[in-house]
Design a protein around this motif. Structure first.
Motif, short mmCIF file in Angstrom:
data_model
loop_
_atom_site.label_atom_id
_atom_site.label_comp_id
_atom_site.label_asym_id
_atom_site.label_seq_id
_atom_site.Cartn_x
_atom_site.Cartn_y
_atom_site.Cartn_z
N PHE A 194 -11.24 4.18 -7.69
CA PHE A 194 -9.82 4.34 -7.85
C PHE A 194 -8.96 4.43 -6.53
CE2 PHE A 194 -5.82 6.25 -9.66
CZ PHE A 194 -5.11 5.16 -9.64
N TYR A 195 -9.52 5.40 -5.59
CA TYR A 195 -8.77 5.62 -4.46
C TYR A 195 -8.90 4.36 -3.70
CZ TYR A 195 -7.49 8.23 -0.40
OH TYR A 195 -6.59 8.97 0.71
N LEU A 196 -10.10 3.51 -3.48
CA LEU A 196 -10.19 2.51 -2.63
C LEU A 196 -9.28 1.18 -3.36
CD1 LEU A 196 -13.70 2.58 -1.45
CD2 LEU A 196 -11.69 3.32 -0.14
N PHE A 197 -9.31 1.25 -4.73
CA PHE A 197 -8.32 0.19 -5.08
C PHE A 197 -7.10 0.50 -4.65
CE2 PHE A 197 -5.30 -0.50 -8.71
CZ PHE A 197 -5.35 -1.87 -8.80
N LEU A 198 -6.54 1.59 -4.94
CA LEU A 198 -5.40 2.03 -4.53
C LEU A 198 -4.98 1.49 -3.11
CD1 LEU A 198 -4.30 5.55 -5.98
CD2 LEU A 198 -3.70 3.28 -6.78
N TRP A 199 -5.58 1.84 -2.12
CA TRP A 199 -5.77 1.23 -0.79
C TRP A 199 -5.73 -0.14 -0.69
CZ3 TRP A 199 -4.63 2.87 3.88
CH2 TRP A 199 -5.00 2.16 5.27
N ASP A 200 -6.63 -0.74 -1.28
CA ASP A 200 -6.66 -2.25 -1.22
C ASP A 200 -5.28 -3.02 -1.86
OD1 ASP A 200 -8.58 -4.39 -0.34
OD2 ASP A 200 -8.51 -4.90 -2.37
N ASN A 201 -4.94 -2.21 -2.72
CA ASN A 201 -3.58 -2.82 -3.28
C ASN A 201 -2.48 -2.70 -2.35
OD1 ASN A 201 -2.16 -3.76 -5.89
ND2 ASN A 201 -1.12 -1.77 -5.32
N CYS A 202 -2.37 -1.55 -1.55
CA CYS A 202 -1.31 -1.53 -0.65
C CYS A 202 -1.42 -2.83 0.29
CB CYS A 202 -1.81 -0.37 0.29
SG CYS A 202 -1.44 1.12 -0.28
N ALA A 203 -2.64 -3.19 0.80
CA ALA A 203 -2.72 -4.05 1.95
C ALA A 203 -2.46 -5.56 0.98
CB ALA A 203 -4.27 -4.17 2.22
N LYS A 204 -2.91 -5.93 0.10
CA LYS A 204 -2.84 -7.03 -0.79
C LYS A 204 -1.37 -7.23 -1.22
CE LYS A 204 -7.53 -7.78 -2.78
NZ LYS A 204 -8.20 -7.91 -3.76
N THR A 205 -0.60 -5.93 -1.70
CA THR A 205 0.54 -6.20 -1.91
C THR A 205 1.61 -6.65 -0.88
OG1 THR A 205 0.28 -4.66 -3.76
CG2 THR A 205 2.75 -5.04 -3.12
N THR A 206 1.43 -5.97 0.32
CA THR A 206 1.97 -6.22 1.54
C THR A 206 1.92 -7.39 1.97
OG1 THR A 206 1.77 -3.84 2.14
CG2 THR A 206 2.44 -5.62 3.84
N ILE A 207 0.82 -8.11 2.08
CA ILE A 207 0.59 -9.54 2.50
C ILE A 207 1.13 -10.40 1.69
CG2 ILE A 207 -1.14 -11.34 2.86
CD1 ILE A 207 -3.03 -9.02 4.12
N GLU A 208 1.02 -10.14 0.12
CA GLU A 208 1.52 -10.95 -0.83
C GLU A 208 3.25 -11.20 -0.74
OE1 GLU A 208 2.37 -10.69 -5.61
OE2 GLU A 208 0.28 -9.95 -4.74
N LEU A 209 3.90 -10.17 -0.69
CA LEU A 209 5.31 -9.84 -0.48
C LEU A 209 5.78 -10.45 0.74
CD1 LEU A 209 6.13 -6.79 -2.35
CD2 LEU A 209 6.89 -9.17 -2.86
N LEU A 210 4.85 -10.23 2.03
CA LEU A 210 5.28 -11.03 3.37
C LEU A 210 5.21 -12.45 3.12
CD1 LEU A 210 3.25 -8.53 5.68
CD2 LEU A 210 6.02 -8.88 5.41
N THR A 211 4.29 -12.96 2.25
CA THR A 211 4.20 -14.42 2.21
C THR A 211 5.13 -14.99 1.44
OG1 THR A 211 1.75 -14.06 2.24
CG2 THR A 211 2.64 -16.29 1.47
N LYS A 212 5.60 -14.14 0.28
CA LYS A 212 6.57 -14.54 -0.83
C LYS A 212 7.87 -14.66 0.22
CE LYS A 212 9.34 -12.62 -4.63
NZ LYS A 212 9.47 -11.53 -5.56
N TYR A 213 8.23 -13.65 0.98
CA TYR A 213 9.55 -13.77 1.75
C TYR A 213 9.24 -14.75 2.83
CZ TYR A 213 11.90 -10.00 -0.95
OH TYR A 213 12.59 -9.10 -1.97
N GLY A 214 8.44 -15.31 2.92
CA GLY A 214 8.39 -16.50 4.12
C GLY A 214 8.25 -15.91 5.41
N CYS A 215 7.89 -14.78 5.65
CA CYS A 215 7.74 -14.29 7.08
C CYS A 215 6.94 -14.99 7.93
CB CYS A 215 7.82 -12.62 7.22
SG CYS A 215 5.90 -12.03 6.77
N TYR A 216 5.71 -15.51 7.30
CA TYR A 216 4.81 -16.29 8.16
C TYR A 216 5.33 -17.64 8.42
CZ TYR A 216 1.80 -12.34 6.92
OH TYR A 216 1.22 -11.13 6.57
N ASP A 217 6.17 -18.11 7.85
CA ASP A 217 6.50 -19.69 7.95
C ASP A 217 7.71 -19.79 8.93
OD1 ASP A 217 4.94 -19.97 5.71
OD2 ASP A 217 6.60 -19.90 4.37
N GLN A 218 8.12 -18.77 9.50
CA GLN A 218 9.31 -18.93 10.58
C GLN A 218 8.71 -19.24 11.88
OE1 GLN A 218 12.34 -19.00 8.97
NE2 GLN A 218 10.99 -18.72 7.27
N LYS A 219 9.58 -20.17 12.65
CA LYS A 219 9.27 -20.53 13.89
C LYS A 219 9.70 -19.36 14.85
CE LYS A 219 8.94 -25.37 13.71
NZ LYS A 219 9.61 -26.59 13.66
#
Length: 203
Positions: free
Chosen positions: A58-83
């Motif tokens: 459960f603990y490692l799932f929560l940790w992994d969820n931190c990283a995946k959620t962060t990258i997912e929302l960074l992608t959703k907000y388009g922060c990787y698409d900007q020049k």
């Protein structure tokens, strides 16, 4: 991990995840009982173990969820698409504020987990951290045109400085019971303006 967890309604999944973040962020891994997490989530301890075989999983799932959620929302907000690098950073901060809305204790859990000393999980946390940090850094550097910055700038060091400062600010804000998201957005705007004045090449 039992796939039945993912068959739960999203609201119930989020309640269990937030309960885990809250309890684990207040205590060490060893001193965080699963029964307390179950109570905070409004379920029985046996049901929690039905979804997650043991505390470590459960603990490692929560940790992994931190990283995946962060990258997912960074992608959703388009922060990787900007020049423009600073445009990416600004979008990233909006994504981080959205994370705080969804998971108020995630940032506290992340810091607690990073410095966790329990040998059963610390190695896994450190390995995962470096993987995800480098992944985010590589994606961010993809939008960095060196010509936009002052000559001779150590760009990776600049990125790390901004990352640490931003995470530190979010950590400080997350300690407050009542978050003022308008103030946070204004503070980040001022911070971005300062960084631009320091690091961008003058035309």
């Amino acid at each position: 991990m039992n796939d039945k967890f993912f068959s739960l309604p999203k609201e119930k999944q989020q309640a269990i995840i937030n309960a885990g973040y809250r309890v684990f962020s207040q205590n060490s891994y060893k001193n965080s009982p699963m029964s307390e997490i179950a109570d905070a989530a409004g379920i029985s301890k046996s049901l929690l173990f039905h979804y997650f075989h043991n505390k470590k999983e459960f603990y490692l799932f929560l940790w992994d969820n931190c990283a995946k959620t962060t990258i997912e929302l960074l992608t959703k907000y388009g922060c990787y698409d900007q020049k423009g690098f600073f445009e990416s950073m600004e979008r990233g901060m909006r994504a981080k504020m959205e994370i705080i809305r969804l998971y108020p204790d995630m940032s506290k859990f992340t810091i607690k987990a990073f410095y966790e000393t329990d040998g059963d999980i610390s190695a896994a946390i450190q390995k995962s951290y470096h993987h995800y940090f480098n992944l985010k850094a590589d994606k961010a550097r993809m939008s960095m045109n060196p010509e936009q910055f002052i000559p001779g700038l150590d760009i990776p060091m600049m990125y790390r400085e901004m990352y640490w400062a931003s995470e530190g600010y979010l950590w400080e804000m997350a300690q407050r019971r009542d978050l003022d998201f308008d103030k946070m957005e204004k503070d980040f705007t001022k911070l971005m303006d300062f960084w631009k004045s320091v690091y961008l090449r003058k035309e």
